[in-house]
Motif scaffolding. Sequence first.
Motif, PDB file in Angstrom:
ATOM      1  N   ALA A   1       4.983  -6.298  -2.002  1.00  0.00           N
ATOM      2  CA  ALA A   1       4.839  -7.207  -1.076  1.00  0.00           C
ATOM      3  C   ALA A   1       6.443  -7.520  -0.653  1.00  0.00           C
ATOM      4  O   ALA A   1       6.790  -7.530   0.494  1.00  0.00           O
ATOM      5  CB  ALA A   1       4.504  -8.722  -1.372  1.00  0.00           C
ATOM      6  N   ARG A   2       7.340  -7.699  -1.526  1.00  0.00           N
ATOM      7  CA  ARG A   2       8.897  -7.567  -1.171  1.00  0.00           C
ATOM      8  C   ARG A   2       9.325  -6.568  -0.357  1.00  0.00           C
ATOM      9  O   ARG A   2      10.010  -6.685   0.600  1.00  0.00           O
ATOM     10  CB  ARG A   2       9.718  -8.120  -2.577  1.00  0.00           C
ATOM     11  N   PHE A   3       8.948  -5.330  -1.124  1.00  0.00           N
ATOM     12  CA  PHE A   3       9.468  -3.982  -0.239  1.00  0.00           C
ATOM     13  C   PHE A   3       8.934  -3.957   1.118  1.00  0.00           C
ATOM     14  O   PHE A   3       9.518  -3.569   2.127  1.00  0.00           O
ATOM     15  CB  PHE A   3       8.718  -2.830  -1.200  1.00  0.00           C
ATOM     16  N   LEU A   4       7.684  -4.231   1.249  1.00  0.00           N
ATOM     17  CA  LEU A   4       6.785  -4.218   2.670  1.00  0.00           C
ATOM     18  C   LEU A   4       7.603  -5.142   3.812  1.00  0.00           C
ATOM     19  O   LEU A   4       7.874  -4.890   4.695  1.00  0.00           O
ATOM     20  CB  LEU A   4       5.248  -4.152   2.525  1.00  0.00           C
ATOM     21  N   ASP A   5       7.929  -6.256   3.105  1.00  0.00           N
ATOM     22  CA  ASP A   5       8.508  -7.477   3.920  1.00  0.00           C
ATOM     23  C   ASP A   5       9.860  -6.956   4.253  1.00  0.00           C
ATOM     24  O   ASP A   5      10.390  -7.472   5.251  1.00  0.00           O
ATOM     25  CB  ASP A   5       8.527  -8.583   2.919  1.00  0.00           C
ATOM     26  N   SER A   6      10.520  -5.964   3.510  1.00  0.00           N
ATOM     27  CA  SER A   6      11.967  -5.561   4.115  1.00  0.00           C
ATOM     28  C   SER A   6      11.666  -4.571   5.239  1.00  0.00           C
ATOM     29  O   SER A   6      12.544  -4.008   5.710  1.00  0.00           O
ATOM     30  CB  SER A   6      12.606  -4.872   2.753  1.00  0.00           C
TER      31      SER A   6
ATOM     32  N   PRO B   1       7.548  10.043   6.341  1.00  0.00           N
ATOM     33  CA  PRO B   1       6.692   8.565   6.365  1.00  0.00           C
ATOM     34  C   PRO B   1       7.562   7.809   5.819  1.00  0.00           C
ATOM     35  O   PRO B   1       8.274   7.918   4.919  1.00  0.00           O
ATOM     36  CB  PRO B   1       5.441   9.049   5.594  1.00  0.00           C
ATOM     37  N   GLY B   2       7.545   6.402   6.231  1.00  0.00           N
ATOM     38  CA  GLY B   2       7.963   5.188   5.554  1.00  0.00           C
ATOM     39  C   GLY B   2       6.863   4.937   4.333  1.00  0.00           C
ATOM     40  O   GLY B   2       6.231   6.013   4.081  1.00  0.00           O
ATOM     41  N   PRO B   3       6.905   4.030   3.936  1.00  0.00           N
ATOM     42  CA  PRO B   3       5.786   3.621   2.914  1.00  0.00           C
ATOM     43  C   PRO B   3       4.583   3.735   3.331  1.00  0.00           C
ATOM     44  O   PRO B   3       3.964   3.275   4.538  1.00  0.00           O
ATOM     45  CB  PRO B   3       6.002   2.125   2.337  1.00  0.00           C
ATOM     46  N   VAL B   4       3.418   4.375   2.762  1.00  0.00           N
ATOM     47  CA  VAL B   4       2.092   4.659   3.441  1.00  0.00           C
ATOM     48  C   VAL B   4       1.222   4.389   1.856  1.00  0.00           C
ATOM     49  O   VAL B   4       1.424   4.207   0.904  1.00  0.00           O
ATOM     50  CB  VAL B   4       1.916   6.260   3.360  1.00  0.00           C
ATOM     51  N   ALA B   5       0.209   3.456   2.540  1.00  0.00           N
ATOM     52  CA  ALA B   5      -0.989   3.051   1.603  1.00  0.00           C
ATOM     53  C   ALA B   5      -1.735   3.937   0.861  1.00  0.00           C
ATOM     54  O   ALA B   5      -2.826   4.430   0.899  1.00  0.00           O
ATOM     55  CB  ALA B   5      -1.845   2.270   2.435  1.00  0.00           C
ATOM     56  N   THR B   6      -1.202   4.403  -0.183  1.00  0.00           N
ATOM     57  CA  THR B   6      -1.526   5.712  -1.119  1.00  0.00           C
ATOM     58  C   THR B   6      -1.210   5.328  -2.511  1.00  0.00           C
ATOM     59  O   THR B   6      -0.448   4.323  -2.925  1.00  0.00           O
ATOM     60  CB  THR B   6      -0.995   7.051  -0.800  1.00  0.00           C
ATOM     61  N   ASP B   7      -1.904   6.275  -3.411  1.00  0.00           N
ATOM     62  CA  ASP B   7      -1.387   5.851  -4.864  1.00  0.00           C
ATOM     63  C   ASP B   7       0.159   5.798  -5.164  1.00  0.00           C
ATOM     64  O   ASP B   7       0.613   5.290  -5.870  1.00  0.00           O
ATOM     65  CB  ASP B   7      -2.089   6.882  -5.688  1.00  0.00           C
ATOM     66  N   MET B   8       0.762   6.851  -4.294  1.00  0.00           N
ATOM     67  CA  MET B   8       2.234   7.041  -4.452  1.00  0.00           C
ATOM     68  C   MET B   8       2.944   5.742  -4.427  1.00  0.00           C
ATOM     69  O   MET B   8       3.745   5.397  -4.907  1.00  0.00           O
ATOM     70  CB  MET B   8       2.738   8.139  -3.442  1.00  0.00           C
ATOM     71  N   LEU B   9       2.825   5.096  -3.319  1.00  0.00           N
ATOM     72  CA  LEU B   9       3.208   3.759  -3.103  1.00  0.00           C
ATOM     73  C   LEU B   9       3.064   3.042  -4.356  1.00  0.00           C
ATOM     74  O   LEU B   9       4.007   2.038  -4.646  1.00  0.00           O
ATOM     75  CB  LEU B   9       2.846   3.196  -1.774  1.00  0.00           C
ATOM     76  N   ASP B  10       1.839   2.756  -4.800  1.00  0.00           N
ATOM     77  CA  ASP B  10       1.641   1.797  -6.008  1.00  0.00           C
ATOM     78  C   ASP B  10       2.492   2.309  -7.160  1.00  0.00           C
ATOM     79  O   ASP B  10       3.170   1.369  -7.837  1.00  0.00           O
ATOM     80  CB  ASP B  10       0.237   1.742  -6.256  1.00  0.00           C
ATOM     81  N   ARG B  11       2.769   3.775  -7.361  1.00  0.00           N
ATOM     82  CA  ARG B  11       3.331   4.165  -8.365  1.00  0.00           C
ATOM     83  C   ARG B  11       4.989   3.812  -8.092  1.00  0.00           C
ATOM     84  O   ARG B  11       5.764   3.531  -8.738  1.00  0.00           O
ATOM     85  CB  ARG B  11       3.466   5.757  -8.496  1.00  0.00           C
ATOM     86  N   PHE B  12       5.199   4.000  -6.746  1.00  0.00           N
ATOM     87  CA  PHE B  12       6.551   3.614  -6.280  1.00  0.00           C
ATOM     88  C   PHE B  12       7.106   2.231  -6.856  1.00  0.00           C
ATOM     89  O   PHE B  12       8.360   2.145  -7.209  1.00  0.00           O
ATOM     90  CB  PHE B  12       6.831   3.946  -4.659  1.00  0.00           C
ATOM     91  N   VAL B  13       6.249   1.346  -6.711  1.00  0.00           N
ATOM     92  CA  VAL B  13       6.529   0.145  -7.187  1.00  0.00           C
ATOM     93  C   VAL B  13       5.935  -0.527  -8.592  1.00  0.00           C
ATOM     94  O   VAL B  13       5.842  -1.534  -8.866  1.00  0.00           O
ATOM     95  CB  VAL B  13       6.168  -1.090  -5.950  1.00  0.00           C
TER      96      VAL B  13
ATOM     97  N   SER C   1       3.278  -0.406  -9.783  1.00  0.00           N
ATOM     98  CA  SER C   1       1.787  -1.209  -9.282  1.00  0.00           C
ATOM     99  C   SER C   1       2.038  -2.576  -9.332  1.00  0.00           C
ATOM    100  O   SER C   1       1.256  -3.420 -10.033  1.00  0.00           O
ATOM    101  CB  SER C   1       0.851  -0.883 -10.394  1.00  0.00           C
ATOM    102  N   ASN C   2       3.463  -2.984  -9.270  1.00  0.00           N
ATOM    103  CA  ASN C   2       3.798  -4.502  -9.285  1.00  0.00           C
ATOM    104  C   ASN C   2       3.579  -5.110  -7.717  1.00  0.00           C
ATOM    105  O   ASN C   2       4.334  -4.766  -6.899  1.00  0.00           O
ATOM    106  CB  ASN C   2       5.159  -4.530  -9.564  1.00  0.00           C
ATOM    107  N   GLU C   3       2.636  -5.954  -7.521  1.00  0.00           N
ATOM    108  CA  GLU C   3       2.075  -6.275  -6.067  1.00  0.00           C
ATOM    109  C   GLU C   3       3.215  -7.246  -5.584  1.00  0.00           C
ATOM    110  O   GLU C   3       3.204  -7.060  -4.148  1.00  0.00           O
ATOM    111  CB  GLU C   3       0.578  -7.023  -6.338  1.00  0.00           C
ATOM    112  N   GLU C   4       3.989  -7.925  -6.451  1.00  0.00           N
ATOM    113  CA  GLU C   4       4.930  -8.854  -6.052  1.00  0.00           C
ATOM    114  C   GLU C   4       6.042  -8.022  -5.401  1.00  0.00           C
ATOM    115  O   GLU C   4       6.605  -8.234  -4.367  1.00  0.00           O
ATOM    116  CB  GLU C   4       5.424  -9.765  -7.023  1.00  0.00           C
TER     117      GLU C   4
END
Length: 249
Positions: A203-208, A183-195, A197-200
């Motif tokens: 958003a930047r990561f997903l925009d890429s 997978p690429g980024p998946v909407a799970t807790d792991m993605l939040d930990r990956f960034v 928990s910084n929403e900005e």
Amino acid sequence: MNTPVVLITGALSGIGRATAIAYAKEGVRIVVSGRREEAGNALAAELQAMGAQAEFVRADVRFEADVQNLVAKTVARFGRLDIAINNAGTEGRLGPITEQSVEDYENTFASNVLGTLLAVKHEVQVMQTQGSGSIVNLSSIAGKVGIAGASVYVASEHAIEGITKSAALEGAAIGIRVNAVAPGPVATDMLDRFVDSNEEAKARFLDSMPAKRAAEVDEIVQTILFIAGNKARYLTGQSIAVDGGYTAQ
Ligand SMILES: NC(=O)c1ccc[n+]([C@@H]2O[C@H](COP(=O)([O-])OP(=O)(O)OC[C@H]3O[C@@H](n4cnc5c(N)ncnc54)[C@H](O)[C@@H]3O)[C@@H](O)[C@H]2O)c1
């Protein structure tokens, strides 16, 4: 034909949990595994309430005795093992390579690489006596390309790709398929930990990403079910990126 017997590691959250629920809807017999006894028993009860024959077996995939016990209990309960989803994994401690320690390496590799190796080893031992079986390892786009700030995780996911290909070659002539879903980024807790928990940052990561969004968990689950199942019976040794186009760039 008997209903398939499915085993899932790291099944107590995210992709693993959603995969268990999807399989329960298909009416398979299922063993879910993870490290937390209470959450595991609650998940098994939830699957049983859906009408599935389900059981929880505690296993930390870093330890061979746990993995051996998990596979043995699956066979003791249901008599066979048809599909194994090796999903347990961690992003570990992220950061630039100059800040990585031996401990970071050992922690990440223990769950992701040793854990996958041990799971495949014991699953194949059962599947080869049956002359059939299908294994899906959870890899990542980090198993295909580099990611700045994630060198140890990236190395561990590349190793999962290697295990997948080698085990597939060993199993191809004896009815055992081994594939990976990356997978690429998946909407799970792991993605939040990956960034962090910084929403900005998220958003930047997903925009890429070409698709400008993370995958929904179900978009990964449906690929796992297809690859693991009989419709994909000539597919082996492959790692399918489910990444909204990221690795096509
Ligand atoms: N979420 C993403 O963006 C993403 C992207 C690419 C790949 N993946 C991969 O997908 C898989 C599932 O991740 P997720 O997104 O559902 O995150 P998650 O953190 O919710 O799930 C991982 C699960 O594995 C368990 N686990 C970790 N180490 C373990 C061990 N040693 N023994 C037993 N269980 C262990 C965790 O407790 C957790 O329940 C992982 O292998 C991950 O590398 C996730």
